[in-house]
Design a protein around this motif. Structure first.
Motif, PDB file in Angstrom:
ATOM      1  N   PRO A 346       0.828  -1.203   0.000  1.00  0.00           N
ATOM      2  CA  PRO A 346       0.000   0.000   0.000  1.00  0.00           C
ATOM      3  C   PRO A 346       0.866   1.258   0.000  1.00  0.00           C
ATOM      4  CG  PRO A 346       0.169  -0.834   2.231  1.00  0.00           C
ATOM      5  CD  PRO A 346       0.925  -1.804   1.345  1.00  0.00           C
ATOM      6  N   ALA A 347       0.255   2.391  -0.252  1.00  0.00           N
ATOM      7  CA  ALA A 347       0.955   3.657  -0.119  1.00  0.00           C
ATOM      8  C   ALA A 347       1.104   4.040   1.343  1.00  0.00           C
ATOM      9  CB  ALA A 347       0.202   4.754  -0.869  1.00  0.00           C
ATOM     10  N   GLU A 348       0.115   3.647   2.150  1.00  0.00           N
ATOM     11  CA  GLU A 348       0.138   3.983   3.577  1.00  0.00           C
ATOM     12  C   GLU A 348      -0.708   2.950   4.308  1.00  0.00           C
ATOM     13  OE1 GLU A 348      -0.149   8.113   6.124  1.00  0.00           O
ATOM     14  OE2 GLU A 348      -1.713   7.723   4.656  1.00  0.00           O
ATOM     15  N   SER A 349      -0.356   2.670   5.554  1.00  0.00           N
ATOM     16  CA  SER A 349      -1.102   1.667   6.305  1.00  0.00           C
ATOM     17  C   SER A 349      -0.928   1.896   7.794  1.00  0.00           C
ATOM     18  CB  SER A 349      -0.626   0.250   5.941  1.00  0.00           C
ATOM     19  OG  SER A 349       0.737   0.090   6.288  1.00  0.00           O
ATOM     20  N   GLY A 350      -1.747   1.219   8.564  1.00  0.00           N
ATOM     21  CA  GLY A 350      -1.629   1.261  10.011  1.00  0.00           C
ATOM     22  C   GLY A 350      -2.116  -0.034  10.623  1.00  0.00           C
ATOM     23  N   ASN A 351      -1.458  -0.464  11.685  1.00  0.00           N
ATOM     24  CA  ASN A 351      -1.855  -1.671  12.420  1.00  0.00           C
ATOM     25  C   ASN A 351      -1.852  -2.921  11.565  1.00  0.00           C
ATOM     26  OD1 ASN A 351      -2.233  -0.181  14.782  1.00  0.00           O
ATOM     27  ND2 ASN A 351      -4.378   0.215  14.300  1.00  0.00           N
ATOM     28  N   VAL A 352      -0.942  -2.971  10.569  1.00  0.00           N
ATOM     29  CA  VAL A 352      -0.781  -4.162   9.751  1.00  0.00           C
ATOM     30  C   VAL A 352       0.700  -4.492   9.652  1.00  0.00           C
ATOM     31  CG1 VAL A 352      -2.866  -3.739   8.385  1.00  0.00           C
ATOM     32  CG2 VAL A 352      -0.653  -2.908   7.563  1.00  0.00           C
ATOM     33  N   THR A 353       0.999  -5.752   9.388  1.00  0.00           N
ATOM     34  CA  THR A 353       2.369  -6.196   9.160  1.00  0.00           C
ATOM     35  C   THR A 353       2.397  -7.085   7.936  1.00  0.00           C
ATOM     36  OG1 THR A 353       2.029  -8.061  10.665  1.00  0.00           O
ATOM     37  CG2 THR A 353       3.053  -6.087  11.586  1.00  0.00           C
ATOM     38  N   THR A 354       3.579  -7.262   7.356  1.00  0.00           N
ATOM     39  CA  THR A 354       3.729  -8.113   6.189  1.00  0.00           C
ATOM     40  C   THR A 354       4.566  -9.337   6.526  1.00  0.00           C
ATOM     41  OG1 THR A 354       5.693  -6.922   5.432  1.00  0.00           O
ATOM     42  CG2 THR A 354       3.547  -6.161   4.620  1.00  0.00           C
ATOM     43  N   GLY A 355       4.361 -10.395   5.772  1.00  0.00           N
ATOM     44  CA  GLY A 355       5.120 -11.624   5.965  1.00  0.00           C
ATOM     45  C   GLY A 355       4.985 -12.510   4.748  1.00  0.00           C
ATOM     46  N   GLY A 356       5.692 -13.625   4.777  1.00  0.00           N
ATOM     47  CA  GLY A 356       5.710 -14.533   3.644  1.00  0.00           C
ATOM     48  C   GLY A 356       4.383 -15.240   3.427  1.00  0.00           C
ATOM     49  N   ALA A 357       4.063 -15.500   2.163  1.00  0.00           N
ATOM     50  CA  ALA A 357       2.849 -16.230   1.794  1.00  0.00           C
ATOM     51  C   ALA A 357       3.232 -17.450   0.978  1.00  0.00           C
ATOM     52  CB  ALA A 357       1.907 -15.340   0.987  1.00  0.00           C
TER      53      ALA A 357
END
Length: 470
Positions: A346-357
């Motif tokens: 995203p361009a901007e986010s809050g209260n989220v994290t990324t990880g492997g799929a």
């Protein structure tokens, strides 16, 4: 006592060249009285009230009858010398065979779990290793998780403790059923002890093995030497707090309420941390015999001396507010609404994290998002013919009763949703499926906001990608 060498992992198979002790060498072995070894000095504790700001998520007080098995709705038994298809000797070179026999694992009738390693007349060892059925223990976005237990270690020291390796720890949920993806999935050792030392070790394992950003197979560890009464003479409380409400995110280790170790997310690269933590965990209790860290038992090693567990509890706070983050994936926008839009960019986010799929095509995803998460995607072009459908590629390992909504909003995070779909467990955090939803007709170019709403603090969805249709 001399400090043992750096510990190997629970998963790594070590080349341990050892032979079984002969029966003749065991004739003079010391055998302890189980009754004497199991007589604690204090009455059992009830599961403590949650610390300030926490709620009780899960617990076991081990109140079953003397000699009874564990509650099968809460626990499962590991059997044999390895996971199916996993490294032999549980990946560490330990030599015992794990069983579900009440000779090795049982409730003592006094509010405690006993895990007792036993050597037979031929010199073969059996012991116990149990795991929580639940694999979803993790803090909500912006919140904390605390994993805690009160334990008395096997009450032997010196030569009689050689090769005895008790542990209280947790493994990342993606490990279960795969058994070959350690250490990337994360291992949190809340308490380990070897050879009767009056010392506790706590460690995070992550990354790759050997070496890598987490220094495997040693891991990112710390320890504390204890005073009196020793870890073997009395119950002590061991805990890890996983804090997603600070930046950088942090794990903290405690014994008897005193912090002695911490690991922060910025000690490793972002991908390593995400792969090790952006999922639930399950809890393990076991007593191993032998292996690369403690070394092999001898004829003097005491048989029949249990580790006693007073309670196990998992506590969590409600979710908090995490800092808004800006990512480079969609800064200028210009995205085709009918193409595949990668959720993790995203361009901007809050209260989220990324990880492997592990979805088809692999890559990254927004992982284990809970109530209050949001992400903005700039200048999504819907064209002149109205889009009327939305499809999200999602996975969920949420517990029974935990669900939420993925909502689509235009141009403002607080705008009325133009559509949404509900998501509950899909069978696991890497079990992916495409979920469609109808939306109000949209034309033109808009900033698209995805918001995540739930009545519970627990995470309920991972999102790999999304798209729109007519």
């Amino acid at each position: 006592m001399e400090t043992p060498p750096p510990r190997p992992s629970h998963r790594r198979l070590l080349a341990v060249g050892s032979a079984l002790l002969s029966a003749a060498a065991l004739v003079g072995a010391a055998v302890f009285s189980a009754n004497a070894a199991e007589a604690p000095a204090v009455a059992p504790l009830a599961v403590p009230a949650p610390p300030a700001g926490f709620n009780l998520v899960w617990s076991d007080d081990f109140t079953g009858a003397a000699g009874s098995r564990l509650d099968s709705s809460k626990w499962l038994y590991d059997i044999g010398t390895s996971y199916p298809g996993g490294a032999p000797n549980w990946g560490t070179g330990e030599i015992e065979r794990m069983t579900d026999s009440t000779a090795n694992v049982y409730q003592d009738g006094a509010g405690r779990l006993a895990i007792k390693p036993i050597r037979d007349a031929a010199g073969n060892w059996t012991s116990g290793r149990v795991e929580t059925q639940r694999t979803d223990f993790q803090p909500p976005a912006g919140g904390k998780l605390r994993i805690e237990s009160s334990i008395q270690l096997p009450n032997v020291t010196g030569a009689q403790a050689q090769g005895i390796w008790p542990a209280f720890w947790a493994l990342g949920a993606p490990f279960r059923g795969v058994y070959t993806n350690w250490p990337s999935v994360g291992e949190i050792d809340v308490m380990e002890n070897v050879n009767g030392a009056n010392q506790v070790w706590g460690t995070l394992h992550c990354g790759v093995s050997p070496g890598g950003p987490c220094n495997e197979t040693t891991g990112l560890g710390g320890s504390r030497v204890m005073g009196s009464p020793s870890l073997q003479q009395a119950f002590h409380t061991y805990a890890v707090e996983w804090d997603r409400g600070v930046s950088p995110e942090q794990l903290r280790w405690y014994v008897d309420g005193v912090q002695y170790h911490a690991v922060s997310a910025n000690q490793v690269d972002a991908t390593t941390w995400a792969n090790a933590t952006n999922h639930g965990f399950f809890v393990i209790l076991n007593v191993a015999i032998g292996g690369g860290w403690p070394g092999m038992p001898t004829s003097a090693t005491a048989s029949g001396v249990p580790m006693l567990v007073d309670y196990v509890a998992v506590y969590s706070t409600a979710g908090g507010t995490q800092p808004t983050t800006t990512t480079p994936g969609n800064p200028g926008g210009g995205v085709d609404a009918y193409g595949t839009i990668q959720a993790e960019s995203p361009a901007e986010s809050g209260n989220v994290t990324t990880g492997g799929a592990s979805d088809t095509g692999g890559g990254q995803a927004l992982t284990q998002v809970g109530n209050g998460g949001w992400a903005r995607y700039n200048k999504v072009n819907f064209g002149s013919t109205a889009a009327t459908q939305f499809v999200g590629r999602v996975a969920s390992g949420a517990a029974t009763g935990v669900s939420g909504l993925v909502e689509v909003r235009l141009d403002s995070r607080t705008a009325t949703p133009i559509g949404s779909f509900a998501i509950a467990s899909t069978g696991g955090w890497q079990t992916w499926k495409s979920v469609p939803a109808n939306i109000s007709g949209v034309t033109g170019t808009h900033d698209v906001y995805l918001t995540f709403t739930s009545g519970q603090p627990a995470a309920f969805v991972s999102l790999n990608w999304f798209t729109f249709g007519r």
